[in-house]
Design a protein around this motif. Structure first.
Motif, mmCIF file in Angstrom:
data_model
loop_
_atom_site.group_PDB
_atom_site.id
_atom_site.type_symbol
_atom_site.label_atom_id
_atom_site.label_comp_id
_atom_site.label_asym_id
_atom_site.label_seq_id
_atom_site.Cartn_x
_atom_site.Cartn_y
_atom_site.Cartn_z
ATOM 1 N N ALA A 17 2.410 -4.013 -8.527
ATOM 2 C CA ALA A 17 2.174 -4.280 -7.103
ATOM 3 C C ALA A 17 2.436 -5.752 -6.791
ATOM 4 O O ALA A 17 3.071 -6.088 -5.786
ATOM 5 C CB ALA A 17 0.735 -3.914 -6.747
ATOM 6 N N ALA A 18 1.957 -6.636 -7.650
ATOM 7 C CA ALA A 18 2.127 -8.076 -7.412
ATOM 8 C C ALA A 18 3.615 -8.430 -7.357
ATOM 9 O O ALA A 18 4.076 -9.147 -6.455
ATOM 10 C CB ALA A 18 1.428 -8.859 -8.520
ATOM 11 N N ILE A 19 4.377 -7.875 -8.285
ATOM 12 C CA ILE A 19 5.810 -8.199 -8.345
ATOM 13 C C ILE A 19 6.540 -7.586 -7.145
ATOM 14 O O ILE A 19 7.370 -8.237 -6.503
ATOM 15 C CB ILE A 19 6.424 -7.718 -9.691
ATOM 16 N N SER A 20 6.198 -6.351 -6.834
ATOM 17 C CA SER A 20 6.829 -5.688 -5.681
ATOM 18 C C SER A 20 6.552 -6.483 -4.406
ATOM 19 O O SER A 20 7.437 -6.679 -3.575
ATOM 20 C CB SER A 20 6.277 -4.262 -5.577
ATOM 21 N N GLU A 355 -8.796 10.154 1.674
ATOM 22 C CA GLU A 355 -9.146 8.905 2.366
ATOM 23 C C GLU A 355 -8.053 7.839 2.236
ATOM 24 O O GLU A 355 -8.257 6.687 2.583
ATOM 25 C CB GLU A 355 -10.482 8.379 1.785
ATOM 26 N N ILE A 356 -6.882 8.249 1.715
ATOM 27 C CA ILE A 356 -5.792 7.288 1.479
ATOM 28 C C ILE A 356 -4.558 7.682 2.285
ATOM 29 O O ILE A 356 -4.184 8.853 2.330
ATOM 30 C CB ILE A 356 -5.393 7.274 -0.026
ATOM 31 N N ASN A 357 -3.905 6.663 2.872
ATOM 32 C CA ASN A 357 -2.613 6.864 3.517
ATOM 33 C C ASN A 357 -1.529 6.601 2.464
ATOM 34 O O ASN A 357 -1.298 5.450 2.080
ATOM 35 C CB ASN A 357 -2.498 5.879 4.695
ATOM 36 N N PHE A 358 -0.908 7.678 1.994
ATOM 37 C CA PHE A 358 0.016 7.531 0.867
ATOM 38 C C PHE A 358 1.383 6.960 1.245
ATOM 39 O O PHE A 358 2.206 6.727 0.371
ATOM 40 C CB PHE A 358 0.140 8.859 0.106
ATOM 41 N N LYS A 359 1.581 6.701 2.529
ATOM 42 C CA LYS A 359 2.829 5.999 2.899
ATOM 43 C C LYS A 359 2.720 4.542 2.473
ATOM 44 O O LYS A 359 3.703 3.867 2.254
ATOM 45 C CB LYS A 359 3.043 6.092 4.403
ATOM 46 N N ARG A 360 1.461 4.047 2.403
ATOM 47 C CA ARG A 360 1.237 2.638 2.079
ATOM 48 C C ARG A 360 0.242 2.437 0.928
ATOM 49 O O ARG A 360 -0.010 1.330 0.503
ATOM 50 C CB ARG A 360 0.672 1.906 3.317
ATOM 51 N N PHE A 361 -0.354 3.505 0.448
ATOM 52 C CA PHE A 361 -1.450 3.429 -0.519
ATOM 53 C C PHE A 361 -2.596 2.573 0.037
ATOM 54 O O PHE A 361 -3.226 1.800 -0.673
ATOM 55 C CB PHE A 361 -0.967 2.932 -1.901
ATOM 56 N N GLU A 362 -2.822 2.759 1.336
ATOM 57 C CA GLU A 362 -3.860 1.978 2.023
ATOM 58 C C GLU A 362 -5.031 2.894 2.383
ATOM 59 O O GLU A 362 -4.840 4.091 2.637
ATOM 60 C CB GLU A 362 -3.272 1.362 3.304
ATOM 61 N N SER A 363 -6.219 2.292 2.404
ATOM 62 C CA SER A 363 -7.421 3.036 2.800
ATOM 63 C C SER A 363 -7.290 3.482 4.250
ATOM 64 O O SER A 363 -6.812 2.720 5.099
ATOM 65 C CB SER A 363 -8.635 2.113 2.638
ATOM 66 N N ALA A 390 1.214 4.767 -11.785
ATOM 67 C CA ALA A 390 0.883 3.340 -11.610
ATOM 68 C C ALA A 390 2.073 2.573 -11.023
ATOM 69 O O ALA A 390 1.915 1.742 -10.123
ATOM 70 C CB ALA A 390 0.465 2.730 -12.947
ATOM 71 N N TRP A 391 3.289 2.858 -11.529
ATOM 72 C CA TRP A 391 4.476 2.128 -11.020
ATOM 73 C C TRP A 391 4.725 2.479 -9.545
ATOM 74 O O TRP A 391 4.950 1.611 -8.717
ATOM 75 C CB TRP A 391 5.753 2.453 -11.814
ATOM 76 N N THR A 392 4.679 3.789 -9.229
ATOM 77 C CA THR A 392 4.968 4.216 -7.848
ATOM 78 C C THR A 392 3.934 3.651 -6.881
ATOM 79 O O THR A 392 4.286 3.068 -5.845
ATOM 80 C CB THR A 392 5.008 5.765 -7.756
ATOM 81 N N GLY A 398 2.425 -2.734 -3.011
ATOM 82 C CA GLY A 398 2.922 -4.123 -3.009
ATOM 83 C C GLY A 398 3.820 -4.369 -1.813
ATOM 84 O O GLY A 398 3.704 -5.378 -1.111
ATOM 85 N N LYS A 399 4.694 -3.406 -1.568
ATOM 86 C CA LYS A 399 5.615 -3.527 -0.445
ATOM 87 C C LYS A 399 4.835 -3.519 0.876
ATOM 88 O O LYS A 399 5.104 -4.319 1.778
ATOM 89 C CB LYS A 399 6.578 -2.334 -0.500
#
Ligand SMILES: Cc1cc2nc3c(=O)[nH]c(=O)nc-3n(C[C@H](O)[C@H](O)[C@H](O)COP(=O)(O)OP(=O)(O)OC[C@H]3O[C@@H](n4cnc5c(N)ncnc54)[C@H](O)[C@@H]3O)c2cc1C
Length: 416
Positions: A17-20, A355-363, A390-392, A398-399
Motif C-alpha cells: 500500500a505504501a509503495i502504491s 462494512e468496506i467499500n471494495f472499490k477503495r478498501f475504505e471503511s 494482501a497485494w491487491t 494505496g492508490k
C-alpha cells in the motif's frame, strides 16, 4: 502542503500500500508503524522460506473460488489488480519469478529474501518512513483526521490504513471505532485421526481422493497425504479452510468421509467382481489392484474388510466384496482435533466485509480509514492466494489514499 498517511503494519499489505500510494503521489508523507523490531516477518518464513507470492490463475472469477471468505468481494478488486499484475510488478523491479507445476508462483531465487529486498528497496527509494517497535495502542478520531497512539509517540494522520494482519488487540481497537469483527478461528489445518487404517503408514499418499465432512455441505478433492497424526495434503487443507467455522463450532470433533479413488461404489464393485473372475488363485492382499492405492494402504483396507491374510480372490464372499468396496470409496474416520499446517497458516475472521467499500478498501463507517490484507475477514486456501489478497488490497488502498488532501508538513507528528 502535503498529506500524512499512516500505515499500521509493516507486512505484505502495508508495504504494498505504501509503495502504491507514493507511486501515485510522490508528495505524500507516508509513515509505516510496525510493532516489532523487524518488518515483513511473515514474508520471510512464507512458503517454507521460498515465498509463494501468488498463483498462476489469470481469470478473476476463477481466482475468487479459492477464497472461502471474501470471494464475492474480491471479484471487483481482482479486475483492478490481478495475479498477472503482481507477477509483472516484481519482474519489472528485477525479481524474476517462476510458475511451478501446481501453478504456485515463487521467486526464481527460491528465497523469500528476494521479495523482502525489493519491497524494502522501493520503500527506501521513495522515502517512506518506517517506525519499528511502534506498537499502536489506540486510534481516535480527531475531527476529520486520525490520532494514532503508540507505545512511543502519537501521530495525526489525514488518512489511515490498518494492515495489521490477524491481531486481536487491533481488532478490539477497530471494534471500538464501530466496526464489526467476525471472531477469528484457525484455517488451513490438518485433521487429527487415530485409526488403524492409517496408523502405521505415514508418508503414504493418494493422487485424487474425495474428502467430505459428514453432515455438512463441505467437500473437496485432490491429493491426500497420510501423516503421523492423521490426514493432510491439498484435499484436506482445502476442506479445513472452507469448513473452518463449522469445524470450530463442532470443537473439532467431526467425522470425515474419504473416497480414496474418487470413484462411485458401483464402479469399484464391478471392478472387484471382474478381478475375482480373472484372478481366482491369487492372494487378495498381495497386490493393490488400483494403481492409485499404494500397497500398504491396500493391505490395511483389505484387513478391515474382514478379509483374511491368506484369502484368495476365488474365496471372496459377496459381503467381503461389499466391505472392501465401501472401504475404498466410503471410509469414515472419526476426527478428533487438528494440527497446524506449518507451510502456510492463516486465520478466518476479521473485519466484517459488508462494512468496506471494495472499490477503495475504505471503511463505509469512517471516511479516510482504509484496511487491507488479513485484518479483513478474507482468507484463502494454500497456493499464494493469501498474499494475492494482501497485494491487491494494498495496491488499491494505496492508490485510493494517494489523492492529495492538505495538511501542513510536520503538523501531524506530536511527540510525547
Ligand atoms: C508460516 C506461514 C507461511 C505462509 N506462507 C504463505 C505463502 O507462501 N503464500 C501465501 O500466499 N501466504 C502465505 N502465508 C499467509 C501470509 O503470510 C499472510 O496472508 C500475509 O502475510 C498477510 O499479510 P498482512 O500484511 O495482511 O499481515 P502480516 O503479514 O501479518 O503483517 C501485519 C503486520 O502488522 C504488525 N502489527 C500487528 N499489530 C500491530 C500494532 N498494534 N501496531 C503496529 N504493528 C502491528 C505485525 O507485527 C505485522 O508485521 C503464510 C503464513 C504463515 C504464518
Amino acid at each position: 502542503m502535503q498529506q500524512r498517511i499512516i500505515i499500521i503494519g509493516g507486512g505484505a499489505a502495508g508495504f504494498f500500500a505504501a509503495i502504491s500510494c507514493v507511486e501515485q503521489n510522490s508528495e505524500a508523507e507516508i509513515v509505516i508503524l510496525e510493532k516489532s523490531t523487524k518488518v515483513l516477518q511473515k514474508v520471510k518464513v512464507s512458503g517454507g522460506g521460498r515465498c509463494n507470492v501468488t498463483h498462476a490463475c489469470f481469470e478473476p472469477k476463477e481466482l475468487t473460488t479459492f477464497y472461502p471468505r471474501g470471494s464475492k468481494e474480491l471479484l471487483g478488486p481482482f479486475h483492478q489488480f490481478m495475479t498477472g499484475d503482481t507477477m509483472q510488478w516484481f519482474e519489472d523491479r528485477g525479481v524474476p519469478l517462476k510458475i511451478e507445476a501446481d501453478n504456485r508462483v515463487f521467486p526464481q531465487s527460491n528465497s523469500s529474501q528476494s521479495i523482502i529486498d525489493v519491497l524494502t528497496e522501493e520503500v527506501q527509494k521513495n522515502n517512506i518512513e518506517i517506525k519499528l517497535a511502534h506498537r499502536v495502542e489506540d486510534i481516535q478520531k480527531d475531527n476529520e483526521r486520525w490520532k494514532i497512539i503508540t507505545n512511543n509517540e502519537e501521530y495525526i494522520a489525514d488518512k489511515l490504513l490498518i494492515a495489521s494482519g490477524s491481531n486481536t488487540k487491533i481488532w478490539n481497537i477497530i471494534s471500538n471505532l464501530g466496526h464489526t469483527i467476525i471472531p477469528p478461528v484457525p484455517s488451513l489445518f490438518t485433521f487429527k485421526i487415530n485409526d488403524v487404517r492409517i496408523k502405521e503408514i505415514p508418508g503414504i499418499s493418494v493422487p485424487n481422493a474425495s474428502v467430505s465432512i459428514v453432515n455438512s455441505p463441505f467437500e473437496s478433492s485432490g491429493p491426500l497425504l497420510i501423516t503421523h497424526w492423521g490426514i493432510s495434503g491439498p484435499a484436506v487443507l482445502k476442506l479445513s479452510a472452507f469448513g473452518a467455522r463449522f469445524l470450530a463450532e463442532k470443537n473439532y470433533q467431526y467425522n470425515v468421509k474419504v473416497n480414496w479413488l474418487s470413484k462411485k461404489v458401483s464402479t469399484v464393485v464391478n471392478k472387484l467382481k471382474i478381478l475375482k473372475k480373472e484372478n481366482p488363485k491369487k492372494l487378495i492382499i498381495l497386490k493393490s489392484v488400483f494403481k492409485d492405492i499404494p500397497k500398504r494402504l491396500w493391505e490395511n483396507l483389505v484387513l478391515v474388510s474382514e478379509i483374511k491374510q491368506d484369502q484368495r480372490w476365488s474365496d471372496l464372499s459377496n459381503k467381503q466384496l461389499e466391505n472392501l468396496s465401501n472401504q475404498l470409496t466410503n471410509t469414515i474416520f472419526n476426527a478428533n482435533g487438528k494440527t497446524t499446517f506449518k507451510e502456510e497458516f492463516v486465520t478466518a475472521g476479521g473485519i466484517e466485509l459488508k462494512e468496506i467499500n471494495f472499490k477503495r478498501f475504505e471503511s463505509k463507517i469512517h471516511k479516510n480509514l482504509f484496511f487491507a490484507g488479513e485484518v479483513l475477514n478474507i482468507d484463502a486456501v494454500t497456493g499464494g492466494f493469501n498474499f494475492q489478497n494482501a497485494w491487491t488490497g494494498g495496491y488499491i488502498a494505496g492508490k485510493a489514499m494517494s489523492s492529495p488532501q492538505p495538511l501542513s508538513k510536520g503538523e501531524g507528528l506530536k511527540s510525547n
